[in-house]
Design a protein around this motif. Structure first.
Motif, short mmCIF file in Angstrom:
data_model
loop_
_atom_site.label_atom_id
_atom_site.label_comp_id
_atom_site.label_asym_id
_atom_site.label_seq_id
_atom_site.Cartn_x
_atom_site.Cartn_y
_atom_site.Cartn_z
N GLU A 26 2.79 2.71 -10.06
CA GLU A 26 2.87 2.73 -8.60
C GLU A 26 4.19 3.29 -8.09
O GLU A 26 4.24 3.99 -7.09
CB GLU A 26 2.68 1.29 -8.06
N THR A 27 5.28 3.00 -8.81
CA THR A 27 6.60 3.41 -8.34
C THR A 27 6.80 4.92 -8.45
O THR A 27 7.71 5.46 -7.83
CB THR A 27 7.71 2.71 -9.15
N GLN A 28 5.94 5.61 -9.25
CA GLN A 28 6.11 7.04 -9.42
C GLN A 28 5.23 7.86 -8.49
O GLN A 28 5.31 9.08 -8.45
CB GLN A 28 5.81 7.43 -10.88
N LYS A 29 4.34 7.21 -7.76
CA LYS A 29 3.46 7.93 -6.85
C LYS A 29 4.22 8.32 -5.59
O LYS A 29 5.08 7.60 -5.12
CB LYS A 29 2.26 7.06 -6.47
N ASN A 30 3.88 9.50 -5.05
CA ASN A 30 4.50 9.92 -3.81
C ASN A 30 4.03 8.99 -2.68
O ASN A 30 2.83 8.74 -2.53
CB ASN A 30 4.11 11.36 -3.48
N THR A 31 4.95 8.48 -1.90
CA THR A 31 4.62 7.56 -0.82
C THR A 31 5.14 8.10 0.50
O THR A 31 6.33 8.36 0.65
CB THR A 31 5.24 6.17 -1.09
N ARG A 32 4.24 8.29 1.46
CA ARG A 32 4.63 8.74 2.78
C ARG A 32 5.41 7.64 3.48
O ARG A 32 5.14 6.45 3.29
CB ARG A 32 3.38 9.09 3.59
N ASP A 33 6.37 8.04 4.29
CA ASP A 33 7.14 7.06 5.06
C ASP A 33 6.36 6.73 6.33
O ASP A 33 6.51 7.37 7.36
CB ASP A 33 8.53 7.62 5.40
N TYR A 34 5.50 5.72 6.23
CA TYR A 34 4.66 5.36 7.37
C TYR A 34 5.45 4.68 8.48
O TYR A 34 5.03 4.71 9.65
CB TYR A 34 3.50 4.48 6.91
N GLY A 64 -4.46 1.62 0.06
CA GLY A 64 -3.49 1.66 -1.04
C GLY A 64 -2.19 2.33 -0.65
O GLY A 64 -1.11 1.86 -1.00
N GLU A 65 -2.30 3.45 0.08
CA GLU A 65 -1.09 4.15 0.52
C GLU A 65 -0.26 3.27 1.45
O GLU A 65 0.97 3.19 1.32
CB GLU A 65 -1.48 5.44 1.24
N LEU A 66 -0.91 2.62 2.39
CA LEU A 66 -0.18 1.76 3.32
C LEU A 66 0.40 0.55 2.61
O LEU A 66 1.53 0.14 2.90
CB LEU A 66 -1.11 1.31 4.45
N GLU A 67 -0.34 0.01 1.68
CA GLU A 67 0.14 -1.15 0.94
C GLU A 67 1.40 -0.82 0.15
O GLU A 67 2.35 -1.60 0.08
CB GLU A 67 -0.96 -1.66 0.01
N ARG A 68 1.42 0.38 -0.46
CA ARG A 68 2.61 0.79 -1.23
C ARG A 68 3.79 1.08 -0.32
O ARG A 68 4.94 0.75 -0.65
CB ARG A 68 2.29 2.02 -2.09
N ALA A 69 3.52 1.70 0.82
CA ALA A 69 4.60 2.08 1.73
C ALA A 69 5.18 0.88 2.47
O ALA A 69 6.39 0.77 2.66
CB ALA A 69 4.10 3.11 2.74
N LEU A 70 4.30 -0.04 2.87
CA LEU A 70 4.74 -1.21 3.65
C LEU A 70 4.94 -2.38 2.70
O LEU A 70 4.20 -3.36 2.70
CB LEU A 70 3.70 -1.53 4.72
N ASP A 71 5.98 -2.27 1.88
CA ASP A 71 6.17 -3.22 0.79
C ASP A 71 7.12 -4.37 1.10
O ASP A 71 7.50 -5.13 0.21
CB ASP A 71 6.64 -2.49 -0.48
N THR A 72 7.51 -4.53 2.37
CA THR A 72 8.29 -5.69 2.78
C THR A 72 7.72 -6.20 4.10
O THR A 72 7.01 -5.48 4.82
CB THR A 72 9.79 -5.36 3.00
N ASN A 73 8.04 -7.44 4.43
CA ASN A 73 7.53 -8.02 5.67
C ASN A 73 8.03 -7.26 6.89
O ASN A 73 7.28 -7.03 7.84
CB ASN A 73 7.95 -9.49 5.76
N ASN A 74 9.29 -6.85 6.88
CA ASN A 74 9.84 -6.12 8.02
C ASN A 74 9.19 -4.76 8.20
O ASN A 74 8.99 -4.29 9.33
CB ASN A 74 11.35 -5.97 7.88
N LYS A 75 8.87 -4.10 7.09
CA LYS A 75 8.19 -2.81 7.18
C LYS A 75 6.81 -2.98 7.80
O LYS A 75 6.37 -2.18 8.64
CB LYS A 75 8.08 -2.15 5.80
N LYS A 76 6.10 -4.02 7.39
CA LYS A 76 4.78 -4.28 7.94
C LYS A 76 4.87 -4.58 9.44
O LYS A 76 4.12 -4.02 10.25
CB LYS A 76 4.14 -5.47 7.22
N LEU A 77 5.78 -5.46 9.81
CA LEU A 77 5.92 -5.84 11.21
C LEU A 77 6.27 -4.63 12.08
O LEU A 77 5.65 -4.41 13.13
CB LEU A 77 6.99 -6.92 11.36
N ALA A 78 7.28 -3.88 11.67
CA ALA A 78 7.71 -2.73 12.47
C ALA A 78 6.58 -1.71 12.61
O ALA A 78 6.32 -1.19 13.71
CB ALA A 78 8.94 -2.08 11.83
N PHE A 79 5.92 -1.40 11.51
CA PHE A 79 4.83 -0.42 11.53
C PHE A 79 3.71 -0.85 12.46
O PHE A 79 3.30 -0.10 13.36
CB PHE A 79 4.28 -0.22 10.11
#
Length: 262
Positions: A26-34, A64-79
């Motif tokens: 998972e850590t090697q996949k390209n992740t968009r900055d959502y 899956g993409e969103l789950e990988r990108a939003l990997d902290t509570n603050n990222k989820k909340l802000a997004f």
């Protein structure tokens, strides 16, 4: 002439070179900055720019993409606060008449994201409030949330989201562009500004008039005692003892383009 061994070597190299990213860690996949995408969504709305490209990107995203990108509570909340606020602006600017039936407007599945179409209610109560039953006043969880909700909902509730979500009405909090790196600071500023504007304390009567948000989501705030603790913390009442709380009527007049910098 190409030998059989050489031929199979070339085939093997080709297969390795074409290896799907699905097999990578998972850590090697390209992740968009959502999070950045959600910030740009609101910025374009604020600047009256077209947002169709961002809407298409969100629609084509996957859980899956969103789950990988939003990997902290603050990222989820802000997004999710940004996405909620952005689509309020987009949909009500396109068709203000949708607000004539607010109950239907918030429940209707009309936001395309992660291969699904979801409602404002799903974002607010399911994802941002961690699967709270819409009519449970903040005390009752939903029994059977769907996959998208389970995968993308926040890890912890934060009562300050009620002073960040803009529902399009005059009494709603203004729209800020939330950045996950300084979300705590922004939430605190937004809470203080909103409560200072909407709270009236009558010292002789020992009564405080507050926003109806405190009543509708009382469990999120810890009940009446929690509301008083928040008001005292914000310096809006001198003590939590012997003070009566009254809830103001909510002004649902449509009010868009209400942006603020935090």
């Amino acid at each position: 002439m190409m030998t059989l061994k050489y031929f199979f070597g070339l085939v093997l190299i080709g297969l390795i070179g074409c290896k799907s990213t699905d097999n990578l860690p998972e850590t090697q996949k390209n992740t968009r900055d959502y999070n950045e995408l959600s910030e740009n969504f609101l910025l374009k709305i604020k600047n009256n720019e077209d947002t169709s490209d961002i809407q298409r990107t969100l629609a084509k995203s996957t859980i899956g993409e969103l789950e990988r990108a939003l990997d902290t509570n603050n990222k989820k909340l802000a997004f999710w606060v940004n996405i909620y606020n952005a689509y309020i602006q987009v949909l009500l600017k396109e068709n203000p008449d949708l607000y004539n039936d607010r109950g239907e407007f918030f429940k209707k599945e009309q936001i395309p994201i992660a291969g699904d179409t979801i409602s404002f209610a799903k974002i607010e109560h399911g994802i941002i409030r961690k699967s709270q039953w819409e009519y449970g006043l903040g005390y009752i969880r939903k029994w059977f949330p769907g996959k998208l909700e389970r995968k993308l909902r926040v890890d912890e509730r934060d009562y300050r989201i009620h002073f960040a979500l803009n529902c399009g009405a005059k009494d709603c909090p203004p729209v800020a562009i939330y950045e996950w790196e300084r979300l705590d600071e922004q939430f605190s500023k937004g809470t203080t500004k909103y409560l200072q504007r909407t709270t009236d304390y009558d010292k002789p009567k020992k009564e405080v008039a507050v926003t109806s948000l405190f009543n509708w989501f009382r469990g999120d705030f810890g009940g009446k005692s929690g509301v008083k603790d928040i008001l005292k913390k914000e310096g809006l009442i001198p003590t939590t003892k012997g003070i009566d709380i009254n809830y103001k009527n909510y002004d649902w007049t449509l009010d868009l383009d209400n942006f603020v910098d935090l």
